[in-house]
Write a protein that holds these residues in place. Structure first.
Motif, mmCIF file in Angstrom:
data_model
loop_
_atom_site.group_PDB
_atom_site.id
_atom_site.type_symbol
_atom_site.label_atom_id
_atom_site.label_comp_id
_atom_site.label_asym_id
_atom_site.label_seq_id
_atom_site.Cartn_x
_atom_site.Cartn_y
_atom_site.Cartn_z
ATOM 1 N N PHE A 118 34.808 -5.314 21.726
ATOM 2 C CA PHE A 118 34.952 -6.548 20.970
ATOM 3 C C PHE A 118 34.819 -6.398 19.449
ATOM 4 O O PHE A 118 35.165 -7.321 18.719
ATOM 5 N N GLY A 119 34.303 -5.253 18.990
ATOM 6 C CA GLY A 119 34.082 -5.066 17.546
ATOM 7 C C GLY A 119 35.282 -5.469 16.694
ATOM 8 O O GLY A 119 35.159 -6.297 15.790
ATOM 9 N N PRO A 120 36.472 -4.919 16.987
ATOM 10 C CA PRO A 120 37.634 -5.261 16.167
ATOM 11 C C PRO A 120 38.010 -6.749 16.232
ATOM 12 O O PRO A 120 38.534 -7.299 15.256
ATOM 13 N N LEU A 121 37.722 -7.410 17.363
ATOM 14 C CA LEU A 121 38.021 -8.846 17.463
ATOM 15 C C LEU A 121 37.078 -9.620 16.548
ATOM 16 O O LEU A 121 37.454 -10.578 15.888
ATOM 17 N N TYR A 122 35.834 -9.166 16.494
ATOM 18 C CA TYR A 122 34.836 -9.759 15.615
ATOM 19 C C TYR A 122 35.277 -9.591 14.156
ATOM 20 O O TYR A 122 35.156 -10.488 13.332
ATOM 21 N N MET A 123 35.835 -8.417 13.863
ATOM 22 C CA MET A 123 36.262 -8.122 12.492
ATOM 23 C C MET A 123 37.441 -8.985 12.046
ATOM 24 O O MET A 123 37.724 -9.093 10.864
ATOM 25 N N GLU A 124 38.146 -9.578 13.013
ATOM 26 C CA GLU A 124 39.298 -10.404 12.650
ATOM 27 C C GLU A 124 38.885 -11.582 11.792
ATOM 28 O O GLU A 124 39.689 -12.140 11.065
ATOM 29 N N ASN A 125 37.633 -11.952 11.915
ATOM 30 C CA ASN A 125 37.110 -12.982 11.040
ATOM 31 C C ASN A 125 37.077 -12.365 9.633
ATOM 32 O O ASN A 125 36.275 -11.500 9.335
ATOM 33 N N ALA A 126 38.029 -12.832 8.767
ATOM 34 C CA ALA A 126 38.268 -12.164 7.489
ATOM 35 C C ALA A 126 37.001 -11.987 6.674
ATOM 36 O O ALA A 126 36.783 -10.938 6.062
ATOM 37 N N LEU A 188 31.277 -13.277 29.583
ATOM 38 C CA LEU A 188 32.436 -14.157 29.807
ATOM 39 C C LEU A 188 32.586 -15.128 28.639
ATOM 40 O O LEU A 188 33.682 -15.376 28.150
ATOM 41 N N ARG A 189 31.447 -15.652 28.194
ATOM 42 C CA ARG A 189 31.482 -16.599 27.077
ATOM 43 C C ARG A 189 32.069 -15.930 25.821
ATOM 44 O O ARG A 189 32.921 -16.500 25.135
ATOM 45 N N SER A 190 31.651 -14.699 25.521
ATOM 46 C CA SER A 190 32.203 -13.986 24.355
ATOM 47 C C SER A 190 33.692 -13.723 24.557
ATOM 48 O O SER A 190 34.489 -13.872 23.630
ATOM 49 N N THR A 191 34.044 -13.310 25.778
ATOM 50 C CA THR A 191 35.447 -12.973 26.053
ATOM 51 C C THR A 191 36.341 -14.187 25.776
ATOM 52 O O THR A 191 37.376 -14.077 25.096
ATOM 53 N N VAL A 192 35.900 -15.339 26.270
ATOM 54 C CA VAL A 192 36.680 -16.572 26.066
ATOM 55 C C VAL A 192 36.715 -16.918 24.569
ATOM 56 O O VAL A 192 37.754 -17.300 24.034
ATOM 57 N N SER A 193 35.572 -16.724 23.882
ATOM 58 C CA SER A 193 35.530 -17.080 22.455
ATOM 59 C C SER A 193 36.488 -16.215 21.635
ATOM 60 O O SER A 193 36.936 -16.615 20.576
ATOM 61 N N PHE A 194 36.832 -15.041 22.134
ATOM 62 C CA PHE A 194 37.803 -14.183 21.435
ATOM 63 C C PHE A 194 39.231 -14.444 21.919
ATOM 64 O O PHE A 194 40.145 -13.676 21.635
ATOM 65 N N GLY A 195 39.404 -15.529 22.680
ATOM 66 C CA GLY A 195 40.749 -15.917 23.122
ATOM 67 C C GLY A 195 41.278 -15.078 24.269
ATOM 68 O O GLY A 195 42.483 -15.052 24.519
ATOM 69 N N MET A 196 40.377 -14.384 24.986
ATOM 70 C CA MET A 196 40.845 -13.551 26.095
ATOM 71 C C MET A 196 40.620 -14.283 27.423
ATOM 72 O O MET A 196 39.762 -15.152 27.520
ATOM 73 N N ASP A 197 41.391 -13.859 28.409
ATOM 74 C CA ASP A 197 41.362 -14.507 29.720
ATOM 75 C C ASP A 197 40.331 -13.836 30.633
ATOM 76 O O ASP A 197 40.209 -12.610 30.650
ATOM 77 N N ILE A 198 39.613 -14.659 31.403
ATOM 78 C CA ILE A 198 38.602 -14.090 32.311
ATOM 79 C C ILE A 198 38.991 -14.243 33.785
ATOM 80 O O ILE A 198 38.195 -13.957 34.689
ATOM 81 N N GLY A 199 40.214 -14.703 34.022
ATOM 82 C CA GLY A 199 40.789 -14.750 35.376
ATOM 83 C C GLY A 199 39.889 -15.436 36.382
ATOM 84 O O GLY A 199 39.363 -16.525 36.150
#
Ligand code: GSH
Length: 229
Positions: A118-126, A188-199
């Protein structure tokens, strides 16, 4: 000389402090303290600033840091292990025997593995990327390309599915709520917060979060902590 204030007491028990309020790792510890019925308070940590007080607490500089009297734990798993051992008469979050403990630790590590993507997804926050660059930490500023993000979703789905297989037909990892389920819920909560699907986990997540005692592992929006450092 700096005088350390004595620990606070609440209903005859030491007040435990969780530093770092919003972190998914802090939520694991919060779940444990709620199920153990141990009193705790939150102190909010500004990871952008890292105050002298925070730096004195931890050489690792991550949250949560957990303090119980003069004991300071700098990692969520270390804190869970400590609370199970130090308060043996309370609800055992890492399992009641070695077999259960092995299952719980396996699921927690499987969650850590997914969270490590998730590190790079976190970094997307400019502002985070810019802050890192300004502070000479540009080596941490990686970001996924759209193609890589698709591959990442496939990998996350695969890994979440492996955890589901490990659970088998059981609702809880060891037949009752434990640190494993708390770790999966936080992930799961973090995954969803990064716009990813948890199926298929969505249904499980909804079912568990209907139980107030489980859902309260996540602080509400207006919980800000007793102070900020
Ligand atoms: N293994 C640690 C991981 C904690 C962690 O990575 N926390 C993140 C926030 S979710 C953090 O503090 N990051 C700041 C940093 O790496 O400098 C634990 O379980 O407590």
């Amino acid at each position: 000389m700096k005088i350390t204030p004595p620990p606070l007491f609440y209903k005859g028990k030491t007040m435990i402090t969780i530093y770092g309020i919003g972190s998914p790792y802090a939520a694991r510890v919060r779940a444990a303290l709620i199920w153990k019925d141990l009193p705790f308070e939150h102190v909010n940590v500004d990871l952008g600033k890292k105050s002298a007080e925070f730096l004195r607490l931890t050489p690792i500089e991550t949250v949560p840091v957990v303090q119980d009297g003069d004991i300071v734990l700098c990692d969520s798993l270390h804190a869970l292990d400590y609370f199970d051992r130090h308060y043996p008469a309370t609800y055992q979050m890492l399992g009641g025997n070695e077999r259960e403990r092995a299952r719980v630790l396996t699921v927690m590590e499987a969650c850590n593995k997914i969270a490590s993507y998730f590190g790079p997804l976190y970094m997307e926050n400019a502002s985070i990327a810019e802050r890192m660059q300004r502070s000479g930490k540009s080596f941490r500023v990686f970001q996924y390309s759209p193609e890589q993000k698709k591959d990442l979703q496939a990998e996350i789905s695969y890994r979440l599915n492996r955890i589901k297989e490990f659970y088998g037909s059981q609702q809880f990892c060891i037949g009752r709520f434990s640190a494993a389920d708390a770790a999966v819920l936080a992930l799961l909560r973090s995954t969803v917060s990064f716009g990813m699907d948890i199926g298929a986990w969505k249904e499980w997540q909804n079912m568990l979060l209907q139980q107030e005692k489980i859902a309260s592992m996540f602080p509400s929006e207006n919980e800000k902590g007793v102070r900020s450092i």
